[in-house]
Design a protein around this motif. Sequence first.
Motif, PDB file in Angstrom:
ATOM      1  N   ALA A 193       0.820  -1.213   0.000  1.00 17.86           N
ATOM      2  CA  ALA A 193       0.000   0.000   0.000  1.00 17.86           C
ATOM      3  C   ALA A 193       0.852   1.261   0.000  1.00 17.86           C
ATOM      4  O   ALA A 193       0.347   2.353  -0.316  1.00 17.86           O
ATOM      5  CB  ALA A 193      -0.929  -0.002   1.209  1.00 17.86           C
ATOM      6  N   LEU A 194       2.129   1.149   0.347  1.00 17.92           N
ATOM      7  CA  LEU A 194       3.019   2.303   0.337  1.00 17.92           C
ATOM      8  C   LEU A 194       3.448   2.693  -1.070  1.00 17.92           C
ATOM      9  O   LEU A 194       3.963   3.798  -1.278  1.00 17.92           O
ATOM     10  CB  LEU A 194       4.265   2.012   1.187  1.00 17.92           C
ATOM     11  N   LEU A 195       3.242   1.804  -2.021  1.00 21.87           N
ATOM     12  CA  LEU A 195       3.623   2.089  -3.407  1.00 21.87           C
ATOM     13  C   LEU A 195       2.434   2.728  -4.119  1.00 21.87           C
ATOM     14  O   LEU A 195       1.661   2.073  -4.812  1.00 21.87           O
ATOM     15  CB  LEU A 195       4.059   0.795  -4.105  1.00 21.87           C
ATOM     16  N   THR A 196       2.283   4.022  -3.934  1.00 22.50           N
ATOM     17  CA  THR A 196       1.102   4.746  -4.418  1.00 22.50           C
ATOM     18  C   THR A 196       1.335   5.498  -5.724  1.00 22.50           C
ATOM     19  O   THR A 196       0.376   5.936  -6.359  1.00 22.50           O
ATOM     20  CB  THR A 196       0.643   5.757  -3.353  1.00 22.50           C
ATOM     21  N   SER A 197       2.578   5.699  -6.124  1.00 23.06           N
ATOM     22  CA  SER A 197       2.851   6.443  -7.340  1.00 23.06           C
ATOM     23  C   SER A 197       2.216   5.741  -8.539  1.00 23.06           C
ATOM     24  O   SER A 197       2.321   4.513  -8.680  1.00 23.06           O
ATOM     25  CB  SER A 197       4.362   6.587  -7.545  1.00 23.06           C
ATOM     26  N   THR A 198       1.587   6.505  -9.399  1.00 20.34           N
ATOM     27  CA  THR A 198       0.804   5.919 -10.500  1.00 20.34           C
ATOM     28  C   THR A 198       1.662   5.257 -11.571  1.00 20.34           C
ATOM     29  O   THR A 198       1.131   4.508 -12.401  1.00 20.34           O
ATOM     30  CB  THR A 198      -0.061   7.007 -11.161  1.00 20.34           C
ATOM     31  N   ASN A 199       2.959   5.518 -11.563  1.00 15.33           N
ATOM     32  CA  ASN A 199       3.823   4.913 -12.586  1.00 15.33           C
ATOM     33  C   ASN A 199       4.511   3.642 -12.096  1.00 15.33           C
ATOM     34  O   ASN A 199       5.433   3.141 -12.735  1.00 15.33           O
ATOM     35  CB  ASN A 199       4.860   5.920 -13.078  1.00 15.33           C
ATOM     36  N   ILE A 200       4.057   3.125 -10.948  1.00 20.22           N
ATOM     37  CA  ILE A 200       4.603   1.870 -10.417  1.00 20.22           C
ATOM     38  C   ILE A 200       3.649   0.729 -10.739  1.00 20.22           C
ATOM     39  O   ILE A 200       2.449   0.792 -10.444  1.00 20.22           O
ATOM     40  CB  ILE A 200       4.812   1.934  -8.888  1.00 20.22           C
ATOM     41  N   LYS A 201       4.202  -0.335 -11.305  1.00 23.21           N
ATOM     42  CA  LYS A 201       3.450  -1.564 -11.553  1.00 23.21           C
ATOM     43  C   LYS A 201       3.941  -2.637 -10.597  1.00 23.21           C
ATOM     44  O   LYS A 201       5.141  -2.926 -10.542  1.00 23.21           O
ATOM     45  CB  LYS A 201       3.622  -2.032 -12.997  1.00 23.21           C
ATOM     46  N   ILE A 202       3.029  -3.236  -9.841  1.00 24.55           N
ATOM     47  CA  ILE A 202       3.363  -4.344  -8.941  1.00 24.55           C
ATOM     48  C   ILE A 202       2.912  -5.633  -9.608  1.00 24.55           C
ATOM     49  O   ILE A 202       1.720  -5.835  -9.855  1.00 24.55           O
ATOM     50  CB  ILE A 202       2.676  -4.184  -7.577  1.00 24.55           C
ATOM     51  N   THR A 203       3.835  -6.511  -9.903  1.00 21.34           N
ATOM     52  CA  THR A 203       3.506  -7.717 -10.667  1.00 21.34           C
ATOM     53  C   THR A 203       2.965  -8.847  -9.804  1.00 21.34           C
ATOM     54  O   THR A 203       2.322  -9.765 -10.316  1.00 21.34           O
ATOM     55  CB  THR A 203       4.745  -8.247 -11.404  1.00 21.34           C
ATOM     56  N   GLY A 204       3.231  -8.816  -8.482  1.00 20.48           N
ATOM     57  CA  GLY A 204       2.993  -9.999  -7.666  1.00 20.48           C
ATOM     58  C   GLY A 204       4.125 -10.985  -7.882  1.00 20.48           C
ATOM     59  O   GLY A 204       5.084 -10.724  -8.621  1.00 20.48           O
ATOM     60  N   TRP A 205       4.022 -12.136  -7.236  1.00 17.43           N
ATOM     61  CA  TRP A 205       5.079 -13.138  -7.361  1.00 17.43           C
ATOM     62  C   TRP A 205       5.003 -13.826  -8.714  1.00 17.43           C
ATOM     63  O   TRP A 205       3.930 -14.209  -9.171  1.00 17.43           O
ATOM     64  CB  TRP A 205       4.979 -14.167  -6.242  1.00 17.43           C
ATOM     65  N   LEU A 206       6.159 -14.003  -9.342  1.00 22.92           N
ATOM     66  CA  LEU A 206       6.247 -14.594 -10.665  1.00 22.92           C
ATOM     67  C   LEU A 206       7.242 -15.747 -10.664  1.00 22.92           C
ATOM     68  O   LEU A 206       8.158 -15.784  -9.833  1.00 22.92           O
ATOM     69  CB  LEU A 206       6.708 -13.551 -11.694  1.00 22.92           C
ATOM     70  N   PRO A 207       7.103 -16.694 -11.608  1.00 19.51           N
ATOM     71  CA  PRO A 207       8.123 -17.740 -11.754  1.00 19.51           C
ATOM     72  C   PRO A 207       9.481 -17.129 -12.084  1.00 19.51           C
ATOM     73  O   PRO A 207       9.569 -16.028 -12.654  1.00 19.51           O
ATOM     74  CB  PRO A 207       7.590 -18.580 -12.929  1.00 19.51           C
ATOM     75  N   GLY A 208      10.533 -17.845 -11.743  1.00 24.99           N
ATOM     76  CA  GLY A 208      11.880 -17.330 -11.927  1.00 24.99           C
ATOM     77  C   GLY A 208      12.180 -16.902 -13.351  1.00 24.99           C
ATOM     78  O   GLY A 208      12.852 -15.889 -13.583  1.00 24.99           O
ATOM     79  N   GLU A 209      11.695 -17.654 -14.331  1.00 20.09           N
ATOM     80  CA  GLU A 209      11.953 -17.307 -15.725  1.00 20.09           C
ATOM     81  C   GLU A 209      11.302 -15.982 -16.094  1.00 20.09           C
ATOM     82  O   GLU A 209      11.886 -15.172 -16.830  1.00 20.09           O
ATOM     83  CB  GLU A 209      11.454 -18.417 -16.645  1.00 20.09           C
ATOM     84  N   ASP A 210      10.092 -15.752 -15.596  1.00 19.90           N
ATOM     85  CA  ASP A 210       9.416 -14.492 -15.887  1.00 19.90           C
ATOM     86  C   ASP A 210      10.119 -13.316 -15.207  1.00 19.90           C
ATOM     87  O   ASP A 210      10.180 -12.216 -15.765  1.00 19.90           O
ATOM     88  CB  ASP A 210       7.952 -14.561 -15.436  1.00 19.90           C
ATOM     89  N   VAL A 211      10.628 -13.549 -14.010  1.00 17.80           N
ATOM     90  CA  VAL A 211      11.378 -12.502 -13.314  1.00 17.80           C
ATOM     91  C   VAL A 211      12.605 -12.118 -14.137  1.00 17.80           C
ATOM     92  O   VAL A 211      12.872 -10.931 -14.378  1.00 17.80           O
ATOM     93  CB  VAL A 211      11.806 -12.970 -11.906  1.00 17.80           C
ATOM     94  N   ALA A 212      13.355 -13.117 -14.574  1.00 23.24           N
ATOM     95  CA  ALA A 212      14.558 -12.843 -15.364  1.00 23.24           C
ATOM     96  C   ALA A 212      14.217 -12.123 -16.661  1.00 23.24           C
ATOM     97  O   ALA A 212      14.942 -11.220 -17.090  1.00 23.24           O
ATOM     98  CB  ALA A 212      15.292 -14.149 -15.655  1.00 23.24           C
ATOM     99  N   ARG A 213      13.118 -12.503 -17.263  1.00 23.37           N
ATOM    100  CA  ARG A 213      12.725 -11.859 -18.521  1.00 23.37           C
ATOM    101  C   ARG A 213      12.383 -10.387 -18.307  1.00 23.37           C
ATOM    102  O   ARG A 213      12.777  -9.519 -19.095  1.00 23.37           O
ATOM    103  CB  ARG A 213      11.538 -12.606 -19.131  1.00 23.37           C
ATOM    104  N   LEU A 214      11.678 -10.090 -17.226  1.00 29.38           N
ATOM    105  CA  LEU A 214      11.339  -8.698 -16.931  1.00 29.38           C
ATOM    106  C   LEU A 214      12.588  -7.865 -16.648  1.00 29.38           C
ATOM    107  O   LEU A 214      12.713  -6.729 -17.115  1.00 29.38           O
ATOM    108  CB  LEU A 214      10.389  -8.627 -15.736  1.00 29.38           C
ATOM    109  N   ILE A 215      13.506  -8.438 -15.866  1.00 27.93           N
ATOM    110  CA  ILE A 215      14.740  -7.710 -15.565  1.00 27.93           C
ATOM    111  C   ILE A 215      15.550  -7.482 -16.828  1.00 27.93           C
ATOM    112  O   ILE A 215      16.125  -6.407 -17.038  1.00 27.93           O
ATOM    113  CB  ILE A 215      15.561  -8.470 -14.503  1.00 27.93           C
TER     114      ILE A 215
END
Length: 378
Positions: free
Chosen positions: A240-262
Motif C-alpha cells: 500500500a506504500l507504493l502509491t505512485s501511478t507509474n509503479i506496476k506491482i507484478t505480484g510473485w512470478l516464476p523465476g523465468e518471468d522474473v529474469a525476462r522482466l529484468i
Amino acid sequence: MKIVHVAEAFAGGIVVFVKSLVENLSDDEHIIVHGERAHVTRFTDIRKQFARTNARFVRWHSAQRSIRISKDFAAFLELYRILKRLKKQHQIDAVHLHSSKSGFIGRIVCKLLGINNVIYTPNGAPFLVGTSKISNYIYKVLERLGNGFGGQVVCCSPSEQAEYKKVGISAITINNGIPFDRISRISGYDMEPSNKKFCIVTSGRIINQKNPTLFNNIARYFEEFQQFEFIWIGDGPERALLTSTNIKITGWLPGEDVARLISTANVYLSTANFEGLPYAVLEALALRKPVLLTDSVGNRDLVKSCLNGDLFKHHSEAIIKLLQYFNNASMLNIMGEYSAMHGKESFNVNHTFARYRHLYEGNHIENDSYLKPALVNA
C-alpha cells in the motif's frame, strides 16, 4: 558428508541459498530442519524446488521468527530432540545454521550436545533490522551471547562482516554466488530493453527492509514523465506504500518471468535499508543490468568503482542518476557489461560452495582477501 541445515524462517533468500548449497554439493547428504512462513511461501511449494536434489526434510514445528520467550523455549527443546536423534543415528558431520533465530538457538543446542562443527550464516545482520536503537541493541546483545556458544560466523559480504567486527564478533566472509554463465546463456534473457519506456525494476518482498517508501518517492518524481515506468516484482504487506501511478506491482512470478522482466528493463534499482548479499541484485548483474543501489550493508559490495552502477543515500541522488542514465542511454550497455564481468569474477557459485565444503570438512579458512581489491567503491 552428512550436513544438517537449520532454518526457522525457511522462505525467500534463505531457500535460494540452501537450495544452491544442496545442488552444488550434490555428493553430500543434506537434512533440512525447517520452520514455515506460510504467509510468505507455503512449504509444499518450496519442497517442489528440491524434488530432484539429495535433501530430506525435518519439520521444526515450534519455530517462529519473532522473539517470544515461551515459544522460543519450546523451539529450543524441539530442536534439541531433533539434533540429539540425528546425532545418535550418526547423521551429523556438520550443522549449518541459517538466520539469527536458528543461529542463537542452534548454537546453544549444539554446545549442549557436543556438536563442534557448527557454521552460522546470518543472511543479513539482525542488529540492522530493528526500527529503533533499543531493538538493535537487544539484537547485538543476543548475537554476542550466541557467539559465546561457539560456531563459525560466516557473513555473505564484506560490509556485513565489517558490521560484525564493529560489535566485537569475529567472522569470515564467503560471498554469495550464483551460476553467472548459466543465467547469462539462458535463451531469451539477452533481449534489449524495451524502446517504449525507460524501465526501472526491482524484485523482492514489499517490506520495511526493502524500503518501499523510498522506492515510491523516487518514482513519484517521474509521474509526469510518460517516458518512465517503475516495476516492483513481488508482493508483501507494505504494498500500500507504493502509491505512485507509474509503479506496476507484478505480484510473485516464476523465476523465468522474473529474469525476462529484468532483462527488458534499463536499470535495476534497490532501495533496501540493508542486505546480506542480495540474490536479486546478483541476478541483475548476470543479466547485464546497470545497478542503482542504496549505500547500505550488502548493496555496497556489488558496485565496482561506479563502473557498473552507482550508490545513493537520498532519493534526490537516485533521481539525478536516473536522469543521467536516461540522457546517456548509450553508456548503459557498457555498464551492463561491467556488471556481468564484476559478478562473474567476484560472486561465482563454484568458489562460494567450494569454501563452504571446506568448512563442512572441519577446516579453517582465511577471509576472502583476494576479493577485497574488486570491492573497493569510488
